[in-house]
Design a protein around this motif. Sequence first.
Motif, short mmCIF file in Angstrom:
data_model
loop_
_atom_site.label_atom_id
_atom_site.label_comp_id
_atom_site.label_asym_id
_atom_site.label_seq_id
_atom_site.Cartn_x
_atom_site.Cartn_y
_atom_site.Cartn_z
N PHE A 181 0.84 -1.20 0.00
CA PHE A 181 0.00 0.00 0.00
C PHE A 181 0.87 1.25 0.00
N VAL A 182 0.44 2.26 -0.78
CA VAL A 182 1.16 3.53 -0.81
C VAL A 182 0.28 4.65 -0.26
N ALA A 183 -0.89 4.85 -0.87
CA ALA A 183 -1.74 5.96 -0.46
C ALA A 183 -3.16 5.72 -0.94
N ALA A 224 1.07 5.28 3.51
CA ALA A 224 1.98 4.38 4.19
C ALA A 224 3.05 5.21 4.90
N ASP A 225 3.48 4.75 6.06
CA ASP A 225 4.48 5.50 6.82
C ASP A 225 5.74 5.76 6.00
N SER A 226 6.07 4.81 5.14
CA SER A 226 7.33 4.90 4.40
C SER A 226 7.34 6.00 3.35
N VAL A 227 6.17 6.55 3.02
CA VAL A 227 6.11 7.56 1.96
C VAL A 227 5.62 8.91 2.46
N LYS A 228 5.25 9.00 3.70
CA LYS A 228 4.74 10.27 4.23
C LYS A 228 5.80 11.36 4.07
N GLY A 229 5.34 12.51 3.59
CA GLY A 229 6.24 13.64 3.43
C GLY A 229 6.79 13.78 2.02
N ARG A 230 6.82 12.70 1.26
CA ARG A 230 7.32 12.78 -0.12
C ARG A 230 6.26 12.50 -1.17
N PHE A 231 5.21 11.77 -0.79
CA PHE A 231 4.16 11.39 -1.72
C PHE A 231 2.90 12.20 -1.38
N THR A 232 2.22 12.66 -2.42
CA THR A 232 0.97 13.38 -2.24
C THR A 232 -0.08 12.82 -3.18
N ILE A 233 -1.18 12.35 -2.62
CA ILE A 233 -2.27 11.84 -3.43
C ILE A 233 -3.34 12.92 -3.53
N SER A 234 -3.93 13.03 -4.72
CA SER A 234 -5.01 13.99 -4.92
C SER A 234 -5.95 13.42 -5.97
N LEU A 255 -0.76 10.83 -8.12
CA LEU A 255 0.22 10.60 -7.07
C LEU A 255 1.47 11.38 -7.43
N LYS A 256 1.73 12.41 -6.66
CA LYS A 256 2.95 13.21 -6.85
C LYS A 256 4.04 12.63 -5.96
N ILE A 257 5.17 12.35 -6.56
CA ILE A 257 6.28 11.78 -5.81
C ILE A 257 7.46 12.74 -5.91
N ASP A 258 7.90 13.22 -4.79
CA ASP A 258 9.04 14.13 -4.74
C ASP A 258 10.25 13.43 -4.12
N SER A 259 11.40 14.01 -4.37
CA SER A 259 12.65 13.49 -3.79
C SER A 259 12.77 11.98 -4.01
N LEU A 260 12.62 11.57 -5.23
CA LEU A 260 12.63 10.15 -5.56
C LEU A 260 13.93 9.49 -5.13
N LYS A 261 13.78 8.26 -4.66
CA LYS A 261 14.91 7.44 -4.22
C LYS A 261 14.95 6.16 -5.04
N PRO A 262 16.13 5.58 -5.18
CA PRO A 262 16.20 4.31 -5.92
C PRO A 262 15.25 3.25 -5.35
N GLU A 263 15.01 3.27 -4.06
CA GLU A 263 14.11 2.27 -3.47
C GLU A 263 12.64 2.52 -3.80
N ASP A 264 12.35 3.64 -4.48
CA ASP A 264 10.98 3.86 -4.97
C ASP A 264 10.75 3.13 -6.28
N THR A 265 11.78 2.55 -6.85
CA THR A 265 11.63 1.81 -8.10
C THR A 265 10.65 0.66 -7.91
N ALA A 266 9.62 0.64 -8.76
CA ALA A 266 8.56 -0.35 -8.62
C ALA A 266 7.56 -0.13 -9.76
N VAL A 267 6.69 -1.10 -9.89
CA VAL A 267 5.49 -0.89 -10.70
C VAL A 267 4.43 -0.32 -9.78
N TYR A 268 3.86 0.78 -10.17
CA TYR A 268 2.83 1.46 -9.37
C TYR A 268 1.46 1.13 -9.96
#
Length: 121
Positions: free
Chosen positions: A47-49, A60-70, A80-93
């Motif tokens: 789960f993300v948002a 999800a706690d792991s994405v709070k502060g960087r992900f914004t759902i609207s 889903l806006k994703i800021d400050s992307l990290k390599p560990e965000d690599t995934a199929v959404y």
Amino acid sequence: QVQLVESGGGLVQAGGSLRLSCEASGNIKSIHNMGWYRQAPGNQREFVARITSGAGTNYADSVKGRFTISGDNAKNTVYLKIDSLKPEDTAVYYCNAIISTTTGVTQRLWWGQGTQVTVSS
């Protein structure tokens, strides 16, 4: 009866931003909530948002502060806006939605096909 189509994924450098979109179409009577999940290689889908029809959100706690759902109710679309992307965000959404249809289906969960997000370091 209902289709969810995601878009906006791609290859981005760490630190960058992306905005994913998911549009629902078909025999829609009402959308109760829409959300995002992701699945990285070798991992379970997580789960993300989520956003409700009343615009309530949770993350999800792991994405709070960087992900914004609207959402845009008029367009049956969730973002889903994703800021400050990290390599560990690599995934199929994946987008999902609980939708009641005009053909009598009540509050069924629907899934999109997913959009790939790859973050390079």
